[in-house]
Design a protein around this motif. Structure first.
Motif, mmCIF file in Angstrom:
data_model
loop_
_atom_site.group_PDB
_atom_site.id
_atom_site.type_symbol
_atom_site.label_atom_id
_atom_site.label_comp_id
_atom_site.label_asym_id
_atom_site.label_seq_id
_atom_site.Cartn_x
_atom_site.Cartn_y
_atom_site.Cartn_z
ATOM 1 N N ILE A 123 -30.765 59.675 30.846
ATOM 2 C CA ILE A 123 -29.799 60.329 30.245
ATOM 3 C C ILE A 123 -28.470 59.871 30.613
ATOM 4 C CG2 ILE A 123 -28.454 62.756 30.473
ATOM 5 C CD1 ILE A 123 -31.440 62.761 29.255
ATOM 6 N N SER A 124 -27.726 59.842 29.631
ATOM 7 C CA SER A 124 -26.348 59.463 29.848
ATOM 8 C C SER A 124 -25.236 60.222 29.309
ATOM 9 C CB SER A 124 -26.327 57.715 29.044
ATOM 10 O OG SER A 124 -27.023 56.963 29.604
ATOM 11 N N GLY B 223 -27.364 67.702 24.343
ATOM 12 C CA GLY B 223 -26.316 67.077 23.544
ATOM 13 C C GLY B 223 -25.603 65.886 24.625
ATOM 14 N N TYR B 224 -26.503 65.151 25.061
ATOM 15 C CA TYR B 224 -25.990 63.995 25.806
ATOM 16 C C TYR B 224 -25.866 62.782 24.861
ATOM 17 C CZ TYR B 224 -26.759 65.925 30.420
ATOM 18 O OH TYR B 224 -26.639 66.667 31.652
ATOM 19 N N LEU B 225 -24.754 61.712 25.469
ATOM 20 C CA LEU B 225 -24.313 60.888 24.692
ATOM 21 C C LEU B 225 -25.287 59.640 24.590
ATOM 22 C CD1 LEU B 225 -20.728 60.426 26.150
ATOM 23 C CD2 LEU B 225 -21.225 61.451 23.979
ATOM 24 N N SER B 226 -26.409 59.502 25.223
ATOM 25 C CA SER B 226 -27.399 58.877 24.859
ATOM 26 C C SER B 226 -28.162 59.080 23.823
ATOM 27 C CB SER B 226 -28.390 58.860 26.345
ATOM 28 O OG SER B 226 -28.711 60.199 26.812
ATOM 29 N N GLN C 74 -30.272 63.310 16.425
ATOM 30 C CA GLN C 74 -31.173 63.868 17.592
ATOM 31 C C GLN C 74 -30.428 65.305 18.270
ATOM 32 O OE1 GLN C 74 -32.560 61.266 20.598
ATOM 33 N NE2 GLN C 74 -33.543 63.294 21.794
ATOM 34 N N VAL C 75 -29.050 65.004 18.448
ATOM 35 C CA VAL C 75 -28.404 66.152 18.897
ATOM 36 C C VAL C 75 -28.402 67.369 17.705
ATOM 37 C CG1 VAL C 75 -25.973 66.922 19.356
ATOM 38 C CG2 VAL C 75 -26.752 64.683 20.312
ATOM 39 N N LEU C 76 -28.231 67.049 16.605
ATOM 40 C CA LEU C 76 -28.160 68.338 15.684
ATOM 41 C C LEU C 76 -29.726 68.839 15.596
ATOM 42 C CD1 LEU C 76 -26.415 66.455 12.611
ATOM 43 C CD2 LEU C 76 -25.331 68.005 14.433
ATOM 44 N N GLY D 44 -16.361 61.950 25.654
ATOM 45 C CA GLY D 44 -15.725 61.043 26.620
ATOM 46 C C GLY D 44 -16.151 59.569 26.361
ATOM 47 N N GLN D 45 -16.447 59.210 24.992
ATOM 48 C CA GLN D 45 -16.821 57.963 24.608
ATOM 49 C C GLN D 45 -15.468 57.229 24.679
ATOM 50 O OE1 GLN D 45 -19.790 57.002 22.152
ATOM 51 N NE2 GLN D 45 -20.114 59.239 21.534
ATOM 52 N N PRO D 46 -15.810 55.653 24.867
ATOM 53 C CA PRO D 46 -14.561 54.757 24.872
ATOM 54 C C PRO D 46 -13.713 55.018 23.571
ATOM 55 C CG PRO D 46 -16.387 53.792 25.670
ATOM 56 C CD PRO D 46 -16.827 54.910 25.275
#
Length: 394
Positions: free
Chosen positions: A42-43, A168-171, A176-178, A197-199
């Motif tokens: 998980i990220s 809802g993780y950024l990984s 997939q989140v949807l 919080g992505q760059p």
């Protein structure tokens, strides 16, 4: 796995004197280190900024407290990434302090345990180790009374609005989140939180827009930056996110930047939520008294258990704040139900394999179970994941 039985220490100056009000005594304490593996790494934003590695497992400290009259309580604390063995080591050292004590004396026993390790401080690892014992004592008290913990504390409601975070993780790619949001809503969960919080902040905005369009305008939506924005980016992103009618923006700044959070909360229409990383009542007091949050997010295992959590609740209520406790829904459902103001509880299915019971979801809410105490018993799977265990008895 190792197991040991140690004799109880002689009663010290903080032991309660025998009297008519002392109805029972603690006869044994068992502490266990349990490692819960996650299905996939998980990220969140802390990983994308290089501050942490992906999360692959969670270490849990379990405490089981037994009394002479045959009562028992279960509590737990946890650590994500480093810290689990440290929690377990400290808990082993202080566990003998409970032998022979009256389990009803939760406030005094919390003080006794914190002073046992006071040279290590009154926040962080030392209080997080105490949490497992304190929660077990409250579980025992409610079980003995035959009441769900929420009812023992004085419930304001029998169910609490709940939102999902684990999908809802950024990984996870946005597709997939949807898919995860649809699954969560179909299970009876009432709100959705996704990580940001992505760059590249434009990527965050595209993901938020995609989720909002997917779930519609009526489903509560939250975002969580996991402390990875500075004040400038947080202000700009806060303004950019206003159009999505978010329930809150979580941890936009460093957890200890109460001044920055207060300025942001004053500037935005969208509520600001924070507090999950703090590990003491004192740290939460600074946050609350500075007006740094619209939603306060204490975590009972992190602040030292239910005893200090209740102090935070009282102060938050005094300041008319909403509350959304972090993680550990198995504990926080009861505490949120006992809070007089608006509350949410965070849905994570990660811990479910460790318990024989499941929490019920219905119409966007999590139902307070009718079972006594926390209403939990450890599963065979939890026993299989136990890497070390120690018992202290009188």
């Amino acid at each position: 796995m190792t197991s040991a039985t140690q004799p109880s220490p002689a009663a010290g100056p903080f032991a309660s004197a025998p009297g008519e009000a002392t109805l029972d005594r603690i006869s044994a304490v068992r502490v266990s280190l349990v490692r819960l593996p996650l299905h996939a790494p998980i990220s969140d934003a802390k990983v994308l900024t290089g501050r942490q590695k992906p999360l692959t497992e969670i270490a849990f400290l379990f405490a089981r407290i037994s009394t002479e009259d045959g009562h028992e309580g279960i509590g737990f604390g946890y650590s994500k990434r480093a810290g689990g063995p440290g929690l377990y080591a400290h808990a082993k050292e202080i566990a003998p302090e409970l032998i022979g004590e009256d389990p009803s004396d939760t406030g005094r026993l919390w003080q006794k345990l914190v002073w046992a390790g006071a040279s290590m401080g009154r926040s962080g690892l030392t209080t997080q180790a105490i949490a497992a014992f304190d929660i077990a004592l409250w579980d025992l008290k409610a079980r003995r009374a035959g009441l769900p913990l929420a009812k023992l504390l004085g419930a304001h409601r029998d169910s609490v609005r709940c939102y999902n975070t684990s999908g809802g993780y950024l990984s996870m790619p946005v597709e997939q989140v949807l898919e995860n949001t649809s699954l969560s809503l179909s299970r009876g969960i009432g709100g959705i939180k996704i990580k940001v919080g992505q760059p590249d902040t434009r990527t965050d905005l595209r993901r938020v827009r995609a989720v909002r369009e997917h779930i519609g305008d009526d489903v509560p939506l939250m975002v969580d930056a996991n402390q990875q924005w500075d004040r400038t980016v947080a202000a700009r992103m806060g303004r950019a996110l206003e159009e999505f009618d978010l329930t809150w923006i979580e941890e936009p700044l460093d957890a200890y930047d109460s001044e920055g959070h207060a300025a942001l909360a004053a500037a935005l229409d969208t509520p600001v939520a924070t507090g999950e990383m703090l590990t003491s009542v004192a740290e939460h007091t600074d946050l609350i008294m500075n007006g740094a949050a619209d939603f306060i997010q204490p975590d009972a295992p992190r602040v030292g258990g239910i005893t200090p959590f209740l102090q935070i609740m009282a102060l938050a209520d005094h300041k008319s704040l909403s509350m959304a406790p972090h993680f550990a829904m198995e504990i926080h459902l009861h505490l949120a139900a006992a809070y007089p103001r608006a509350t949410w509880v965070e849905h994570f299915e990660w811990l479910e394999p460790m318990f024989n019971e499941r929490l019920e979801l219905r119409d966007g809410r999590m139902i307070v179970p009718s079972r006594p105490g926390l209403g939990l018993s450890l599963s065979d799977q939890a026993a299989a994941w136990t890497s070390d265990e120690t018992e202290v008895s009188g």
